[in-house]
Design a protein around this motif. Structure first.
Motif, PDB file in Angstrom:
ATOM      1  N   ALA A 175       0.841  -1.208   0.000  1.00  0.00           N
ATOM      2  CA  ALA A 175       0.000   0.000   0.000  1.00  0.00           C
ATOM      3  C   ALA A 175       0.877   1.260   0.000  1.00  0.00           C
ATOM      4  CB  ALA A 175      -0.919  -0.014   1.209  1.00  0.00           C
ATOM      5  N   LYS A 176       1.993   1.208   0.733  1.00  0.00           N
ATOM      6  CA  LYS A 176       2.880   2.379   0.821  1.00  0.00           C
ATOM      7  C   LYS A 176       3.529   2.657  -0.542  1.00  0.00           C
ATOM      8  CE  LYS A 176       6.220   3.956   4.195  1.00  0.00           C
ATOM      9  NZ  LYS A 176       7.248   3.567   5.125  1.00  0.00           N
ATOM     10  N   PHE A 177       3.922   1.568  -1.224  1.00  0.00           N
ATOM     11  CA  PHE A 177       4.548   1.715  -2.544  1.00  0.00           C
ATOM     12  C   PHE A 177       3.518   2.287  -3.532  1.00  0.00           C
ATOM     13  CE2 PHE A 177       6.187  -0.220  -6.604  1.00  0.00           C
ATOM     14  CZ  PHE A 177       7.416   0.412  -6.622  1.00  0.00           C
ATOM     15  N   ALA A 178       2.295   1.767  -3.463  1.00  0.00           N
ATOM     16  CA  ALA A 178       1.241   2.249  -4.376  1.00  0.00           C
ATOM     17  C   ALA A 178       0.938   3.725  -4.091  1.00  0.00           C
ATOM     18  CB  ALA A 178      -0.009   1.395  -4.218  1.00  0.00           C
ATOM     19  N   ALA A 179       0.900   4.078  -2.800  1.00  0.00           N
ATOM     20  CA  ALA A 179       0.591   5.473  -2.437  1.00  0.00           C
ATOM     21  C   ALA A 179       1.678   6.425  -2.926  1.00  0.00           C
ATOM     22  CB  ALA A 179       0.423   5.587  -0.921  1.00  0.00           C
ATOM     23  N   THR A 201       1.637  -2.165  -7.959  1.00  0.00           N
ATOM     24  CA  THR A 201       1.914  -3.396  -7.221  1.00  0.00           C
ATOM     25  C   THR A 201       1.084  -4.547  -7.778  1.00  0.00           C
ATOM     26  OG1 THR A 201       0.188  -2.918  -5.598  1.00  0.00           O
ATOM     27  CG2 THR A 201       2.416  -2.188  -5.053  1.00  0.00           C
ATOM     28  N   ALA A 202       1.556  -5.764  -7.510  1.00  0.00           N
ATOM     29  CA  ALA A 202       0.780  -6.971  -7.823  1.00  0.00           C
ATOM     30  C   ALA A 202       0.381  -7.592  -6.498  1.00  0.00           C
ATOM     31  CB  ALA A 202       1.635  -7.924  -8.632  1.00  0.00           C
ATOM     32  N   ASP A 203      -0.748  -8.334  -6.515  1.00  0.00           N
ATOM     33  CA  ASP A 203      -1.239  -8.939  -5.265  1.00  0.00           C
ATOM     34  C   ASP A 203      -0.544 -10.250  -4.948  1.00  0.00           C
ATOM     35  OD1 ASP A 203      -2.927  -6.880  -4.830  1.00  0.00           O
ATOM     36  OD2 ASP A 203      -4.671  -7.839  -5.773  1.00  0.00           O
ATOM     37  N   ASP A 204       0.112 -10.831  -5.946  1.00  0.00           N
ATOM     38  CA  ASP A 204       0.897 -12.036  -5.639  1.00  0.00           C
ATOM     39  C   ASP A 204       2.173 -12.021  -6.476  1.00  0.00           C
ATOM     40  OD1 ASP A 204       0.436 -13.631  -8.162  1.00  0.00           O
ATOM     41  OD2 ASP A 204      -1.634 -13.375  -7.489  1.00  0.00           O
ATOM     42  N   VAL A 205       3.105 -12.861  -6.034  1.00  0.00           N
ATOM     43  CA  VAL A 205       4.436 -12.809  -6.641  1.00  0.00           C
ATOM     44  C   VAL A 205       4.408 -13.282  -8.100  1.00  0.00           C
ATOM     45  CG1 VAL A 205       5.328 -15.087  -5.961  1.00  0.00           C
ATOM     46  CG2 VAL A 205       6.871 -13.125  -6.004  1.00  0.00           C
ATOM     47  N   ALA A 206       3.498 -14.219  -8.416  1.00  0.00           N
ATOM     48  CA  ALA A 206       3.409 -14.728  -9.792  1.00  0.00           C
ATOM     49  C   ALA A 206       3.068 -13.582 -10.749  1.00  0.00           C
ATOM     50  CB  ALA A 206       2.356 -15.832  -9.874  1.00  0.00           C
ATOM     51  N   ALA A 207       2.074 -12.794 -10.368  1.00  0.00           N
ATOM     52  CA  ALA A 207       1.655 -11.671 -11.221  1.00  0.00           C
ATOM     53  C   ALA A 207       2.762 -10.624 -11.320  1.00  0.00           C
ATOM     54  CB  ALA A 207       0.381 -11.040 -10.659  1.00  0.00           C
ATOM     55  N   ALA A 208       3.561 -10.497 -10.263  1.00  0.00           N
ATOM     56  CA  ALA A 208       4.636  -9.483 -10.290  1.00  0.00           C
ATOM     57  C   ALA A 208       5.727  -9.854 -11.280  1.00  0.00           C
ATOM     58  CB  ALA A 208       5.232  -9.325  -8.890  1.00  0.00           C
TER      59      ALA A 208
END
Ligand code: NAD
Length: 297
Positions: free
Chosen positions: A47-51, A56-63
């Motif tokens: 959340a801090k990075f997005a702000a 951001t991705a919600d899981d590592v696979a998507a990242a």
């Protein structure tokens, strides 16, 4: 690619670990125009990075699934290995992994060799300079690995640091980083012990700092930590004590593995380990002051 082909830097980059260092370093990459996706197991860190303007991705696979380069900025090498095991099935073929954490060099060699055997590229590229220089993009970076692999990520490293050292083979960046932090930690303890002695003798701590900085006792702690974080007791430079203890232990373990006698590093590693046990898990490394004060009763 022929020898004269231009090197195309990876455009899509995943940053795994958005803590004290991952957040500002990820943002430097965003600012430099890379297509960055960040991931952290902590929802608060995401959340801090997005702000702050990161995606951001919600899981590592998507990242990592579209990333050409995957940067890890995790607490230690063991956690890096576990994270790499989780993300590995989702990597693009021939992706390059860059471990910018301060990991242990022996573990890094083993992990890197496994990844390279599986067709990926791997570079260890730990950093020095702390949160302030991470935010400025002026870190010192120690890169270990194949020259061609480091060439591939030169633009990425250049967005985060101003002094990029090629330290040699795989793991050499992590070895250099642990040794740097041993030297830094020993200087910090010496400066804080001097402060405690001087204060009890009746010397003014601020004046002591000025004298040290004009004299041969000057070091990184006297220049950028004594007044700023230790005498002021703000303890807020963003480098946790548990991570300093890990780095000093890594350097001391290297000495033992290589059969080198290092009495000061042995003592230093014991002292930082004891301080890490004694103080809160979230303690900043400059709070070693509290540990040393406690020893005096
Ligand atoms: P930190 O503890 O602030 O951040 C680490 C982050 O990794 C945390 O947000 C945590 O939630 C996340 N994490 C843990 N396991 C994870 C996983 N499996 N997948 C995804 N995220 C995970 O640490 P930091 O201060 O940012 O340090 C990161 C690395 O950089 C460490 O190796 C440290 O020694 C090194 N370093 C730190 C500094 C500094 O000043 N803080 C300076 C130089 C080097």
């Amino acid at each position: 690619m022929t020898a004269s082909s231009p090197i195309v830097p990876p455009a899509a980059v995943a940053v795994i670990g958005l803590g004290n260092m991952g957040l500002p370093m990820g943002l430097r990459l965003v600012k430099a125009g890379f297509d960055v996706t960040g991931f952290d197991v902590s929802e608060a860190a995401r959340a801090k990075f997005a702000a702050a303007g990161g995606r951001t991705a919600d899981d590592v696979a998507a990242a990592v699934e579209s990333a050409e380069a995957v940067i890890t900025l995790l607490p230690d090498g063991k956690i890096v290995r576990e994270a790499v095991q989780t993300l590995r099935p989702h990597l693009k073929p021939a992706a390059i992994l860059v471990d910018m954490s301060s990991s242990d060099p022996i573990g890094t060699r083993a992990l890197g060799e496994e990844l390279i055997a599986a067709g990926y590229a791997f570079v260890d590229a730990p950093v020095s300079g702390g949160v302030r220089r991470a935010a400025d993009g002026t870190l010192a970076i120690m890169a270990g690995g194949e020259g061609a692999a480091i060439d591939r990520i030169a633009a990425l490293l250049g967005a985060m640091g101003t002094q990029i050292f090629r330290t040699g083979a795989l793991g050499s960046g992590h070895a250099m980083k642990a040794l740097n932090n041993y030297v830094s930690s020993a200087g910090l303890v010496a400066a804080v012990e001097a402060l405690l002695i001087g204060r009890k003798f009746g010397l003014d701590p601020g004046l002591m700092t000025d004298v040290l900085n004009a004299s041969s006792g000057k070091n990184n702690t006297t220049e950028v930590k004594l007044k700023q974080f230790i005498i002021s007791e703000t303890f807020a430079d963003g480098f946790p004590l548990r991570l300093m203890a890990k780095d000093v232990r890594t350097a001391d373990d290297m000495a033992h593995a290589l059969g080198i006698a290092t009495p000061l590093a042995d003592l230093c590693a014991q002292l930082w380990d004891a301080a890490a046990r004694d103080l809160d898990e979230k303690a900043n490394h400059t709070q070693v002051l509290r540990y040393l004060e406690g020893l005096g009763g």
